[in-house]
Design an enzyme around this catalytic site. Structure first.
Site, PDB file in Angstrom:
ATOM      1  N   CYS A  54       0.862  -1.180   0.000  1.00  0.00           N
ATOM      2  CA  CYS A  54       0.000   0.000   0.000  1.00  0.00           C
ATOM      3  C   CYS A  54       0.900   1.233   0.000  1.00  0.00           C
ATOM      4  CB  CYS A  54      -0.909  -0.001   1.225  1.00  0.00           C
ATOM      5  SG  CYS A  54      -0.012   0.130   2.794  1.00  0.00           S
ATOM      6  N   HIS A 116       3.824   1.998  11.615  1.00  0.00           N
ATOM      7  CA  HIS A 116       2.706   1.777  12.532  1.00  0.00           C
ATOM      8  C   HIS A 116       2.480   2.940  13.485  1.00  0.00           C
ATOM      9  CE1 HIS A 116       4.542  -2.215  11.541  1.00  0.00           C
ATOM     10  NE2 HIS A 116       3.325  -2.371  11.099  1.00  0.00           N
ATOM     11  N   CYS A 138       2.554   5.921   8.750  1.00  0.00           N
ATOM     12  CA  CYS A 138       1.602   6.033   7.643  1.00  0.00           C
ATOM     13  C   CYS A 138       0.690   7.229   7.883  1.00  0.00           C
ATOM     14  CB  CYS A 138       0.777   4.758   7.540  1.00  0.00           C
ATOM     15  SG  CYS A 138      -0.568   4.865   6.338  1.00  0.00           S
ATOM     16  N   HIS A 167      -0.470  -4.544  19.677  1.00  0.00           N
ATOM     17  CA  HIS A 167      -0.010  -4.205  18.330  1.00  0.00           C
ATOM     18  C   HIS A 167       0.605  -2.812  18.352  1.00  0.00           C
ATOM     19  CE1 HIS A 167      -0.220  -3.133  14.045  1.00  0.00           C
ATOM     20  NE2 HIS A 167      -0.321  -4.431  13.794  1.00  0.00           N
ATOM     21  N   GLU A 169       0.597  -0.348  16.315  1.00  0.00           N
ATOM     22  CA  GLU A 169      -0.278   0.757  15.937  1.00  0.00           C
ATOM     23  C   GLU A 169      -1.222   1.132  17.077  1.00  0.00           C
ATOM     24  OE1 GLU A 169      -3.988   1.766  13.017  1.00  0.00           O
ATOM     25  OE2 GLU A 169      -2.491   0.356  12.246  1.00  0.00           O
ATOM     26  N   THR A 207      -6.068   0.525  11.805  1.00  0.00           N
ATOM     27  CA  THR A 207      -6.343   0.680  10.370  1.00  0.00           C
ATOM     28  C   THR A 207      -6.329  -0.625   9.592  1.00  0.00           C
ATOM     29  OG1 THR A 207      -4.001   1.062   9.836  1.00  0.00           O
ATOM     30  CG2 THR A 207      -5.344   2.998  10.384  1.00  0.00           C
ATOM     31  N   ASN A 267      -3.046  -7.321   8.737  1.00  0.00           N
ATOM     32  CA  ASN A 267      -3.904  -7.350   7.556  1.00  0.00           C
ATOM     33  C   ASN A 267      -3.739  -8.636   6.763  1.00  0.00           C
ATOM     34  OD1 ASN A 267      -2.209  -6.669   4.888  1.00  0.00           O
ATOM     35  ND2 ASN A 267      -1.317  -5.526   6.584  1.00  0.00           N
ATOM     36  N   SER A 310       1.924  -5.226   3.247  1.00  0.00           N
ATOM     37  CA  SER A 310       3.354  -4.982   3.463  1.00  0.00           C
ATOM     38  C   SER A 310       4.218  -5.967   2.687  1.00  0.00           C
ATOM     39  CB  SER A 310       3.678  -5.060   4.961  1.00  0.00           C
ATOM     40  OG  SER A 310       3.209  -6.274   5.516  1.00  0.00           O
TER      41      SER A 310
END
Length: 373
Positions: A54, A116, A138, A167, A169, A207, A267, A310
């Protein structure tokens, strides 16, 4: 730049990553697998699109590569720059040192914050140690950080942060409003949640979650807290949504879905789960083509292939070459969306490139198309 003598030897031994040798596995031949197959007819591959990198991941990886070019090795990165073994191992070979925390980096050295995102406390620690820093968070994660600050400081809301506790993030977002945030791992936790004021609540999310599971959690939260407010725009990033939508299209026709992505990639793990939920008879996740078990092919006339956000495309192509060896020559790309988003490189990288005389420093990543965000 050179490593100073102040680098703790124990930390250096702990955090220098050695690439995992990819030892060729002894496989059963295509003829053996064909003889053991439980179906007749043609073999085919449904290749999901969008897949792979992405814009946020591409930006972060390019930022580290540019940092190496401009500053020289070593460049330190807090945590993994993105959750992919191949990317981390490749950057390690080039001189990147991955650390867990900023206090493991020698004073004065260069530290990159991963895609993250990080909490303000992490940035403060880096500043206290006199580190040069590059923030490769990001931009879509940064958006969630800004929402967390605005809703808690300006509007006095309590945040229900939907995401996986632990996590990176989630830790970063939580750290922007720790006194006013409750982490909700999933719908199973909703009944245990306690909040200071049920009329002053807003939900935000990690996200990279499953769109369906996130909305299931939101719906359960709203049953308990009818006045729960929605964020002003979706927190789940476009890339996560698009990759899940693509595999939903592929899964009903697939006897087997192969997701290329690492185990710590949220993801990528979600893609495997979504494939199963939407009809794939079997779904497996691999980091590399040599982890694909040819025994899976004996009951798979149609194989779906996708990759996490990723994952570099080269790893997908390795899987496709392996499948071709076993008779899966017919590859049809199932396209559900077109992506042309490219984010600007971190401002620290843009400044360094400008000072070095580079003209094209505006956008990060390897694409050169119009940015729609």
């Amino acid at each position: 730049m050179t490593t100073t003598a102040e680098a703790p030897s124990s930390a250096r031994r702990k955090h220098i990553s050695v690439p995992t040798p990819q030892v060729p596995r002894k496989r059963r031949s295509p003829e053996e697998i064909a003889a053991a197959s439980t179906f007749e007819g043609e073999r085919r591959v449904l290749l999901a699109a969008p897949r792979g990198y992405c814009a946020g991941v591409d930006r972060a990886v390019v930022a580290v590569e540019k940092a190496l070019e401009q500053h020289g090795a070593p460049v330190y990165v807090r945590k993994e720059i993105v959750h992919n073994r191949h990317v981390v191992d490749t950057l390690t070979e080039k001189g990147v040192i991955f650390v867990e925390e900023a206090d493991e980096v020698p004073p004065g050295e260069l530290l990159v914050f991963s895609a993250h995102g990080v909490s303000p406390a992490v940035k403060n620690l880096a500043s206290e140690r006199g580190l040069q820093t590059i923030d490769a968070t990001c931009p879509l994660v940064t958006k969630v950080h800004r929402e967390a600050v605005r809703f808690t400081t300006k509007d006095d809301f309590h945040i229900l942060l939907i995401g996986h506790d632990g996590h990176e993030e989630v830790e970063g977002t939580f750290g922007h409003a720790p006194e006013s945030t409750t982490i909700v791992n999933g719908p199973w936790e909703v009944d245990q949640i306690e909040v200071p004021d049920p009329d002053k609540l807003i939900w935000l999310s990690q996200t990279t979650l499953s769109v369906d599971e996130t909305m299931e959690t939101v719906n359960k939260l709203r049953e308990r807290f009818p006045n729960l407010q929605d964020p002003p725009s979706d927190d789940i990033c476009y890339a996560t949504s698009n990759r899940q939508a693509a595999i939903k299209k592929v899964a009903p026709e697939a006897d087997l879905v192969i997701v290329v992505g690492s185990a710590n990639s949220s993801n990528s793990v979600r893609l495997k789960e979504v494939a199963k939920e939407y009809g794939a008879k079997r779904a497996e996740r691999v980091d590399f083509a040599n982890q694909v078990d040819e025994q899976w092919f004996t009951e798979a006339a149609t194989i779906g292939v996708t990759s996490g956000a990723s994952v570099p495309e080269v790893l997908v192509q390795d899987v496709l070459r392996l499948l071709a060896e076993y008779g899966y020559h017919d590859v049809e790309e199932i396209v559900t969306a077109e992506e042309d988003i490219v984010f600007s490189l971190p401002k620290e990288i843009r400044k360094a490139l400008q000072e070095a005389g580079h003209a094209d420093v505006g956008r990060g990543g390897r694409k050169r198309t119009a940015c729609s965000d």
